[in-house]
Design an enzyme around this catalytic site. Structure first.
Site, PDB file in Angstrom:
ATOM      1  CG  ASP A 162      -1.514   1.327   1.572  1.00  0.00           C
ATOM      2  OD1 ASP A 162      -1.721   2.128   0.639  1.00  0.00           O
ATOM      3  OD2 ASP A 162      -1.797   1.598   2.761  1.00  0.00           O
TER       4      ASP A 162
ATOM      5  CD  GLU B 279      -2.795   5.015   2.417  1.00  0.00           C
ATOM      6  OE1 GLU B 279      -2.524   4.386   3.452  1.00  0.00           O
ATOM      7  OE2 GLU B 279      -2.390   6.182   2.212  1.00  0.00           O
ATOM      8  CD  GLU B 280      -6.063   8.441  -0.849  1.00  0.00           C
ATOM      9  OE1 GLU B 280      -5.546   9.388  -0.234  1.00  0.00           O
ATOM     10  OE2 GLU B 280      -5.483   7.857  -1.785  1.00  0.00           O
TER      11      GLU B 280
END
Length: 535
Positions: A311, A329-330
């Site tokens: 990540d 990441e989101e």
């Protein structure tokens, strides 16, 4: 002079290719290196955690004895602790507010108010009621918080009756918090080596409370606020300042709540904070360069299934998942929604800290990236579970430095920081039949201004030292596939160790202080050519 160096480099590479270098250089290759099917992945290769048990470095929120006996996921009894080392729970007797009376003021339990207000959602028919409920026990933010994104979602989000049924079920789930999560939750602070294992049902209950913004002391972002060094967890930022991004986020999150309220998942998830005690001794590393599969096609979460998946994290894990951010990441935190709960208890990552999550489930399909991200529909996760009933999905959150200028990343202290960060994430304490490969890509590039060729080399070095092979996704960049593979192939054939490569990298960084235009890979090739010519 430069023409002679380029010629030397090209001749050297041609010699190495003729000595059995696999595929000869050709621009535009989509995939090079080891076959993807040959790269190690779980469940065949997995880091066996042993028997589930709690201890000084492992907090377990389910009854361990009951789990060992019949695999039942019953909550571990306990008490709510209200201090700086634990999550302050909404139902705590210390979570109070002052009610003004005609003769005297009286302290009231905030949970009683929350329970009363959330019960109003049993017959909710409009999104404005959700706003009223949330603001009723967050009165300090009554005029500050906006809900236009949430209202637009209900206006355009499809069947309103179906959505409100989900909201009702979410409220019922949130109110079970004292029964589902009676044991206090430790904060995973900087410098700690500690694991937290909880059930997927417990996570869903905690996230339902986050949606309704019930967690105390977690709303202020002031630098001196109690939780200023932690990510936000209450969902209030997601509800205001409407945008297409937030509409797609809400679709994804509601898919999660729709799924867990209809069919509660029966498994565990572990969140482990890892920290290096000191910097690694890179110059004396004798590890050989590990295997590489590099491709411009595919994605970490799909083609990297069963591997240690990177990540590209923000130091505040989850980044802008509850705001406007919508990159790697989101997106991962949205589709594997259980990851969001890590924001409740994970302090900002320091230079030698990482967060490893084992067992999260995927709930949504998507397309696109950033402004083109779109929720597509539900995903049925068929990933196998391990002995702890965790999905065989492991995600490692490692945050890269955000550089103001390109030159900064070639300062050796920054190179070492990135090496230590990646190694902390890639290393393993336990080995069963081998280590799953690392699935990664252009970590810390793009908005963080990282050089993709340097970052690839750093991750290959860290993975090699951690005894893991690498599966590298360039996300459409075929030229980068060729350049990284050529370098990797060269390093392997010249029997470079991690320590030897570190020494060359250090020389390059020293030279780059005086020649900022220097090319890293060209320098490595030339250094070897110069050494070869002297012998």
């Amino acid at each position: 002079m430069r023409e002679r160096k380029e010629s030397t480099r090209e001749s050297l590479m041609e010699v190495e290719m003729s000595q059995g270098g696999g595929v000869s250089p050709s621009r535009g290759a989509a995939c090079l290196g080891e076959k993807l099917a040959s790269m190690r992945r779980a469940p065949e290769y997995r880091e066996d955690p042993g028997e589930l048990q709690f201890g000084p470095s492992h907090t377990v929120l389910i009854n361990v004895q009951g789990f060992k006996t019949d695999k039942q996921l019953r909550p571990q009894p306990g008490a709510s602790v209200w201090n700086s080392d634990h999550v302050k729970m909404p139902y705590s007797v210390r979570n109070t507010f002052t009610k003004q009376g005609p003769f005297r003021n009286e302290d009231k339990l905030r949970w009683d108010l929350i329970r009363k207000k959330l019960n109003k959602l049993s017959n909710v028919t409009k999104s404005e009621t959700i706003e009223e409920v949330i603001k009723s026990y967050n009165v300090n933010y009554k005029n500050e918080w906006k809900f236009d994104a949430l209202h637009l979602f209900f206006e355009k989000g499809g069947s309103k009756p179906e959505l409100f049924r989900v909201v009702k079920a979410m409220a019922e789930l949130a109110l079970k918090l004292p029964d589902i999560c009676p044991k206090t939750i430790p904060l995973l602070k900087q410098g700690m080596n500690h694991s937290l294992t909880l059930s997927q049902e417990q996570i869903s209950c905690l996230l339902a409370n986050a949606f309704f913004c019930t967690f105390p002391h977690r709303n202020s972002t002031h630098p001196r606020a109690e939780y200023s060094n932690y990510p936000t967890i209450n969902f209030n930022r997601l509800f205001g300042e409407s945008s297409q991004r937030k509409q797609e986020k809400l679709k994804t999150i509601f898919q999660y709540f729709r799924s867990v309220t209809e069919t509660p998942p029966q498994g565990l998830v572990t969140f482990e904070r890892r920290s290096l005690v000191g910097p690694h001794d890179w110059i004396h590393c004798d590890s050989k360069i590990s295997k590489l599969h590099i491709t411009s096609e595919g994605a970490i979460e799909k083609e990297g299934k069963g591997m240690l998946q990177v990540d590209f994290a923000c130091a505040m894990v989850g980044g802008g998942v509850l705001g406007s951010g919508l990159v790697q990441e989101e997106i991962r935190f949205l589709t594997h929604t259980e990851l969001i709960v890590s924001r409740l208890f994970t302090e900002k990552l320091s230079d030698r800290d990482v967060l490893c999550i084992t067992g999260p489930q995927c709930y949504s399909e998507y397309t696109g990236y950033s402004d083109t991200y779109r929720w597509v529909g539900p995903h049925t996760d068929t990933t196998e579970r391990d002995g702890w009933l965790r999905r065989c999905t492991t995600i490692i959150a490692i945050d890269a430095i955000k550089f103001k200028s390109e030159q900064q990343q070639f300062e050796m202290r920054n190179v070492e920081r990135e090496l230590n960060k990646a190694y902390c994430g890639f290393r393993s304490r336990v080995q069963a039949q081998g280590y799953p490969s690392v699935a990664t890509g252009n970590w810390g590039c793009g908005a963080f201004n990282g050089d993709s060729k340097l970052k690839a080399l750093i991750q290959i070095m860290a993975a090699s030292e951690a005894r893991r092979d690498v599966v590298y996704f360039t996300f459409g960049n075929k030229e980068l596939v060729q350049e990284i593979w050529n370098m990797h192939n060269f390093l392997q054939k010249q029997h470079f160790t991690v320590g030897k490569l570190y020494s060359v990298l250090k020389k390059f960084c020293e030279r780059r202080r005086y020649n900022p235009a220097g090319d890293l890979y060209g320098f490595i090739y030339q250094s070897y050519a110069d050494l070869k010519s002297r012998h």
